[in-house]
Design a protein around this motif. Structure first.
Motif, PDB file in Angstrom:
ATOM      1  N   CYS A  21      -6.635  12.875 -24.471  1.00 18.28           N
ATOM      2  CA  CYS A  21      -7.390  11.638 -24.515  1.00 18.28           C
ATOM      3  C   CYS A  21      -6.446  10.498 -24.187  1.00 18.28           C
ATOM      4  CB  CYS A  21      -8.050  11.438 -25.871  1.00 18.28           C
ATOM      5  SG  CYS A  21      -6.909  11.169 -27.213  1.00 18.28           S
ATOM      6  N   VAL A  22      -7.016   9.325 -24.153  1.00 18.73           N
ATOM      7  CA  VAL A  22      -6.221   8.140 -23.879  1.00 18.73           C
ATOM      8  C   VAL A  22      -6.343   7.174 -25.046  1.00 18.73           C
ATOM      9  CG1 VAL A  22      -6.417   8.336 -21.376  1.00 18.73           C
ATOM     10  CG2 VAL A  22      -8.114   7.020 -22.642  1.00 18.73           C
ATOM     11  N   GLU A  23      -5.372   6.292 -25.130  1.00 15.49           N
ATOM     12  CA  GLU A  23      -5.383   5.218 -26.105  1.00 15.49           C
ATOM     13  C   GLU A  23      -5.287   3.906 -25.345  1.00 15.49           C
ATOM     14  OE1 GLU A  23      -3.079   6.718 -29.991  1.00 15.49           O
ATOM     15  OE2 GLU A  23      -1.861   6.686 -28.178  1.00 15.49           O
ATOM     16  N   PHE A  24      -5.826   2.854 -25.933  1.00 17.11           N
ATOM     17  CA  PHE A  24      -5.706   1.551 -25.309  1.00 17.11           C
ATOM     18  C   PHE A  24      -5.225   0.536 -26.330  1.00 17.11           C
ATOM     19  CE2 PHE A  24      -9.746   0.872 -27.312  1.00 17.11           C
ATOM     20  CZ  PHE A  24      -9.822  -0.495 -27.523  1.00 17.11           C
ATOM     21  N   ALA A  25      -4.642  -0.528 -25.810  1.00 14.55           N
ATOM     22  CA  ALA A  25      -4.198  -1.637 -26.658  1.00 14.55           C
ATOM     23  C   ALA A  25      -4.422  -2.932 -25.887  1.00 14.55           C
ATOM     24  CB  ALA A  25      -2.723  -1.499 -27.008  1.00 14.55           C
ATOM     25  N   ARG A  26      -4.877  -3.924 -26.589  1.00 11.48           N
ATOM     26  CA  ARG A  26      -5.027  -5.240 -25.970  1.00 11.48           C
ATOM     27  C   ARG A  26      -3.664  -5.909 -25.907  1.00 11.48           C
ATOM     28  NH1 ARG A  26     -10.119  -5.985 -24.911  1.00 11.48           N
ATOM     29  NH2 ARG A  26     -11.709  -5.163 -26.293  1.00 11.48           N
ATOM     30  N   LEU A  27      -3.399  -6.568 -24.785  1.00  9.41           N
ATOM     31  CA  LEU A  27      -2.135  -7.270 -24.589  1.00  9.41           C
ATOM     32  C   LEU A  27      -2.296  -8.743 -24.972  1.00  9.41           C
ATOM     33  CD1 LEU A  27      -1.215  -5.659 -21.152  1.00  9.41           C
ATOM     34  CD2 LEU A  27      -0.293  -5.080 -23.406  1.00  9.41           C
ATOM     35  N   PRO A  28      -1.230  -9.397 -25.367  1.00  3.94           N
ATOM     36  CA  PRO A  28      -1.321 -10.798 -25.779  1.00  3.94           C
ATOM     37  C   PRO A  28      -1.907 -11.730 -24.712  1.00  3.94           C
ATOM     38  CG  PRO A  28       0.804  -9.888 -26.394  1.00  3.94           C
ATOM     39  CD  PRO A  28       0.112  -8.860 -25.552  1.00  3.94           C
ATOM     40  N   ASP A  29      -1.722 -11.384 -23.435  1.00  2.00           N
ATOM     41  CA  ASP A  29      -2.231 -12.243 -22.359  1.00  2.00           C
ATOM     42  C   ASP A  29      -3.685 -11.942 -21.996  1.00  2.00           C
ATOM     43  OD1 ASP A  29      -2.060  -9.836 -21.028  1.00  2.00           O
ATOM     44  OD2 ASP A  29      -0.661 -10.533 -19.497  1.00  2.00           O
ATOM     45  N   GLY A  30      -4.348 -11.047 -22.762  1.00  6.26           N
ATOM     46  CA  GLY A  30      -5.746 -10.717 -22.496  1.00  6.26           C
ATOM     47  C   GLY A  30      -5.929  -9.442 -21.702  1.00  6.26           C
ATOM     48  N   ALA A  44       3.028   3.162 -20.285  1.00  6.28           N
ATOM     49  CA  ALA A  44       1.609   2.812 -20.307  1.00  6.28           C
ATOM     50  C   ALA A  44       1.243   2.115 -19.002  1.00  6.28           C
ATOM     51  CB  ALA A  44       1.323   1.890 -21.484  1.00  6.28           C
ATOM     52  N   LEU A  45      -0.003   2.297 -18.600  1.00  5.22           N
ATOM     53  CA  LEU A  45      -0.531   1.556 -17.458  1.00  5.22           C
ATOM     54  C   LEU A  45      -1.026   0.219 -17.982  1.00  5.22           C
ATOM     55  CD1 LEU A  45      -2.586   4.458 -15.857  1.00  5.22           C
ATOM     56  CD2 LEU A  45      -0.304   3.672 -15.221  1.00  5.22           C
ATOM     57  N   ARG A  46      -0.696  -0.847 -17.293  1.00  2.63           N
ATOM     58  CA  ARG A  46      -1.071  -2.193 -17.746  1.00  2.63           C
ATOM     59  C   ARG A  46      -1.965  -2.861 -16.706  1.00  2.63           C
ATOM     60  NH1 ARG A  46       2.434  -4.436 -21.791  1.00  2.63           N
ATOM     61  NH2 ARG A  46       3.747  -2.769 -22.592  1.00  2.63           N
ATOM     62  N   TYR A  47      -3.036  -3.462 -17.203  1.00  5.79           N
ATOM     63  CA  TYR A  47      -4.000  -4.127 -16.338  1.00  5.79           C
ATOM     64  C   TYR A  47      -4.224  -5.548 -16.825  1.00  5.79           C
ATOM     65  CZ  TYR A  47      -4.856   0.648 -14.932  1.00  5.79           C
ATOM     66  OH  TYR A  47      -4.684   1.929 -14.476  1.00  5.79           O
ATOM     67  N   THR A  48      -4.378  -6.458 -15.885  1.00  6.42           N
ATOM     68  CA  THR A  48      -4.686  -7.837 -16.255  1.00  6.42           C
ATOM     69  C   THR A  48      -6.118  -7.891 -16.778  1.00  6.42           C
ATOM     70  OG1 THR A  48      -5.580  -8.432 -14.094  1.00  6.42           O
ATOM     71  CG2 THR A  48      -3.185  -8.715 -14.412  1.00  6.42           C
ATOM     72  N   ALA A  49      -6.454  -9.001 -17.417  1.00  4.76           N
ATOM     73  CA  ALA A  49      -7.822  -9.175 -17.923  1.00  4.76           C
ATOM     74  C   ALA A  49      -8.825  -9.098 -16.774  1.00  4.76           C
ATOM     75  CB  ALA A  49      -7.939 -10.498 -18.667  1.00  4.76           C
ATOM     76  N   ALA A  50      -8.504  -9.690 -15.627  1.00  2.53           N
ATOM     77  CA  ALA A  50      -9.413  -9.661 -14.477  1.00  2.53           C
ATOM     78  C   ALA A  50      -9.585  -8.241 -13.934  1.00  2.53           C
ATOM     79  CB  ALA A  50      -8.898 -10.591 -13.372  1.00  2.53           C
ATOM     80  N   GLU A  51      -8.505  -7.492 -13.854  1.00  5.76           N
ATOM     81  CA  GLU A  51      -8.594  -6.106 -13.386  1.00  5.76           C
ATOM     82  C   GLU A  51      -9.443  -5.264 -14.323  1.00  5.76           C
ATOM     83  OE1 GLU A  51      -4.293  -5.597 -11.136  1.00  5.76           O
ATOM     84  OE2 GLU A  51      -4.388  -5.376 -13.314  1.00  5.76           O
TER      85      GLU A  51
END
Length: 67
Positions: A21-30, A44-51
């Motif tokens: 499975c996968v886990e997710f975490a919200r980043l401080p920048d959204g 970890a793979l990181r995505y911007t709020a827009a992405e």
């Protein structure tokens, strides 16, 4: 930001059987970080709020459906 400082959450669909499975975490920048629960040594793979918003819109619109 160090990944260990993030508040990681696992999908409620994962169960406790050790299946992948996968886990997710919200980043401080959204944005959002995603990682593989079975191999946390990988970055970890990181995505911007827009992405992330665009991805969720695509999921809801059925853009990734296999049939």
């Amino acid at each position: 930001m160090d990944d260990t400082a993030l508040d990681w959450r696992k999908s409620s669909f994962s169960g406790n059987g050790g299946n992948g499975c996968v886990e997710f975490a919200r980043l401080p920048d959204g944005g959002v970080a995603i990682r593989d629960t079975k191999d946390r040594t990988q970055p970890a793979l990181r995505y911007t709020a827009a992405e992330w918003t665009a991805f969720l819109a695509g999921v809801r619109a059925g853009e990734f459906d296999l049939t």
